[in-house]
Design an enzyme around this catalytic site. Structure first.
Site, PDB file in Angstrom:
ATOM      1  N   GLU A 102     125.675 151.750  89.271  1.00 33.68           N
ATOM      2  CA  GLU A 102     125.020 150.621  88.846  1.00 33.68           C
ATOM      3  C   GLU A 102     126.045 149.292  89.482  1.00 33.68           C
ATOM      4  O   GLU A 102     127.012 149.176  89.716  1.00 33.68           O
ATOM      5  CB  GLU A 102     124.452 149.961  87.972  1.00 33.68           C
ATOM      6  CG  GLU A 102     125.876 150.550  86.547  1.00 33.68           C
ATOM      7  CD  GLU A 102     126.012 149.173  85.144  1.00 33.68           C
ATOM      8  OE1 GLU A 102     125.137 148.001  86.039  1.00 33.68           O
ATOM      9  OE2 GLU A 102     125.642 149.882  84.103  1.00 33.68           O
ATOM     10  N   ASP A 105     115.483 141.035  70.977  1.00 36.80           N
ATOM     11  CA  ASP A 105     116.558 140.971  72.285  1.00 36.80           C
ATOM     12  C   ASP A 105     116.838 143.033  72.355  1.00 36.80           C
ATOM     13  O   ASP A 105     118.013 143.505  71.668  1.00 36.80           O
ATOM     14  CB  ASP A 105     117.892 140.334  72.577  1.00 36.80           C
ATOM     15  CG  ASP A 105     118.528 141.229  73.317  1.00 36.80           C
ATOM     16  OD1 ASP A 105     118.125 141.409  74.850  1.00 36.80           O
ATOM     17  OD2 ASP A 105     119.873 139.822  74.146  1.00 36.80           O
ATOM     18  N   LYS A 115     127.354 150.229  74.673  1.00 33.43           N
ATOM     19  CA  LYS A 115     128.243 149.039  74.105  1.00 33.43           C
ATOM     20  C   LYS A 115     128.406 148.841  72.835  1.00 33.43           C
ATOM     21  O   LYS A 115     127.704 148.617  72.044  1.00 33.43           O
ATOM     22  CB  LYS A 115     127.682 147.742  75.467  1.00 33.43           C
ATOM     23  CG  LYS A 115     128.010 148.104  76.498  1.00 33.43           C
ATOM     24  CD  LYS A 115     127.739 147.203  77.442  1.00 33.43           C
ATOM     25  CE  LYS A 115     126.860 146.176  77.160  1.00 33.43           C
ATOM     26  NZ  LYS A 115     125.786 146.729  78.554  1.00 33.43           N
TER      27      LYS A 115
HETATM   28  N1  PSU Z   1     128.312 148.282  80.326  1.00 34.24           N
HETATM   29  C1  PSU Z   1     129.131 148.299  81.209  1.00 34.24           C
HETATM   30  N2  PSU Z   1     129.565 146.882  82.208  1.00 34.24           N
HETATM   31  C2  PSU Z   1     128.232 146.054  81.994  1.00 34.24           C
HETATM   32  C3  PSU Z   1     127.239 146.851  82.171  1.00 34.24           C
HETATM   33  C4  PSU Z   1     127.059 147.759  81.257  1.00 34.24           C
HETATM   34  O1  PSU Z   1     130.535 148.380  80.915  1.00 34.24           O
HETATM   35  O2  PSU Z   1     128.073 144.064  82.377  1.00 34.24           O
HETATM   36  C5  PSU Z   1     125.911 145.800  82.009  1.00 34.24           C
HETATM   37  C6  PSU Z   1     124.654 147.022  82.306  1.00 34.24           C
HETATM   38  O3  PSU Z   1     124.406 146.692  83.798  1.00 34.24           O
HETATM   39  C7  PSU Z   1     123.689 147.295  81.777  1.00 34.24           C
HETATM   40  C8  PSU Z   1     123.564 145.302  81.066  1.00 34.24           C
HETATM   41  O4  PSU Z   1     122.017 147.380  82.115  1.00 34.24           O
HETATM   42  O5  PSU Z   1     125.026 145.343  80.375  1.00 34.24           O
HETATM   43  C9  PSU Z   1     122.891 145.231  79.849  1.00 34.24           C
HETATM   44  O6  PSU Z   1     122.123 143.918  80.301  1.00 34.24           O
HETATM   45  P1  PSU Z   1     121.110 143.992  78.714  1.00 34.24           P
HETATM   46  O7  PSU Z   1     121.315 143.824  77.504  1.00 34.24           O
HETATM   47  O8  PSU Z   1     120.441 141.655  79.422  1.00 34.24           O
HETATM   48  O9  PSU Z   1     120.117 144.557  79.568  1.00 34.24           O
HETATM   49 MN    MN Z   2     118.670 141.196  76.325  1.00 36.25          MN
END
Ligand code: PSU
Ligand code: MN
Length: 309
Positions: free
Chosen positions: A26, A139, A160
């Site tokens: 990604e 969220d 995470k």
């Molecule tokens: N894992 C990491 N660093 C990141 C992310 C994940 O170590 O920056 C990013 C990924 O791209 C994941 C996103 O899809 O955070 C999730 O964001 P949200 O919670 O807004 O969906």
């Molecule tokens: Mn979100």
């Protein structure tokens, strides 16, 4: 027929045609997950790790409205050095395409583009999931719903640690996404190996994982699999140490009124400061570990596809 919005790099197109192992990566982790220049160093190291294992890396992003599968050096630099690069999830793709704009793809958007390109394996750091307090904010990352749609296996160090891990697993169960612990029985907590949350399925080898993936896609050509791969022991940060910082970062996000797609980048950046850079070092280590396992899984899968068991 190739999808009209896709640009697949020739090396990747050839590997896919010959059914060789390809691993998607990604770009949100590059543009929003870490600061320059560590992000660029990491992006290159992830690609190198996949090559060393014998697979072809495919870093994915949106550039000028094109869905890019495989980025050259100039493209990687553009992503790493543009502070206001939009963060692109699946909902953002139509607008970026129509308006010919750039975007760093989240796990969800990368999954969708990988699926369009015919890539079956994707390595990341940690997926998004159900946020703490989601019962109030609603969220929940589109990473989860996309895992239920795109037929791609994601190798991730759990989800995470800033998230609500038990609820994330509940949601994956509801969405019927298999979660396989690669040599682990607990859902890894990103920076640390253990979360206390058990996962019911475990695999000892990448061949076993490849067999599970093949079976998954015999049952339905829709939906992926989450492969949980814990951070190596030598690199982990004990959960007790990060938890205090996570609580502080979450409180700060609330006070400052940070919402929506800005929540995850804000929390990761605050944690980096609060841990004196340790969280970022751990993030790089676990992402590399996932790239390695991703390449091994992709190779096992390509072998099993060529010689069906
Ligand atoms: N894992 C990491 N660093 C990141 C992310 C994940 O170590 O920056 C990013 C990924 O791209 C994941 C996103 O899809 O955070 C999730 O964001 P949200 O919670 O807004 O969906
Ligand atoms: Mn979100």
């Amino acid at each position: 027929m190739i999808h009209p919005d896709l640009d697949i790099a020739p090396e990747i197109a050839e590997a896919l045609e010959q059914r060789r192992a390809v691993v998607a990566l990604e770009s949100t982790i590059i543009a929003h997950g870490m600061p320059f220049p560590g992000n660029l160093v990491t992006a290159r190291a992830l690609e190198r790790m996949i090559r060393t294992e014998g697979a072809v890396p495919a870093t994915i992003a949106v550039l000028g409205g094109r869905l890019k599968v495989g980025l050259d050096d100039a493209m990687l630099e553009r992503l790493a050095q543009s502070p206001d690069m939009p963060k692109a999830s699946v909902r953002d793709l139509p607008v970026l395409i129509a308006q010919r704009r750039d975007g760093a793809t989240t796990v969800a958007a990368t999954l969708r583009i990988a699926a369009l390109a015919g890539i079956r394996v994707f390595a990341t750091g940690g997926i998004g999931g159900v946020h703490r307090g989601a019962e109030l904010t609603g969220d929940i990352s589109a990473d989860l719903t996309e895992l239920a749609r795109s037929p791609v296996a994601v190798v991730s160090a759990g989800a995470k640690a800033i998230l609500d891990l038990p609820r994330t697993l509940e949601m994956l169960e509801t969405l019927s996404v298999p979660v396989i612990g690669y040599r682990c029985d607990e859902f890894p907590a990103f920076y640390s190996r253990n979360s206390g949350v058990p996962i019911p399925m475990r695999a000892e080898s990448v061949e076993e994982i490849a067999a599970i993936l093949a079976a998954r896609w015999r049952l339905s050509d829709e939906g992926g699999v989450l492969i949980a791969n814990a951070i190596p022991e030598a690199e982990e940060i004990p959960a007790a140490r990060t938890e205090e910082h996570i609580a502080a970062a979450l409180q700060e996000a609330r006070t400052r009124g940070i919402v929506g797609k800005d929540v995850t980048p804000f929390l990761l950046a605050r944690l980096r400061d609060l841990t004196g850079g340790d969280s970022q070092r751990a993030n790089v280590a676990l992402a590399l570990n996932n790239a390695q396992v991703g390449a091994m899984v992709a190779i096992a899968l390509s072998v099993s596809i060529k010689r069906p068991i």
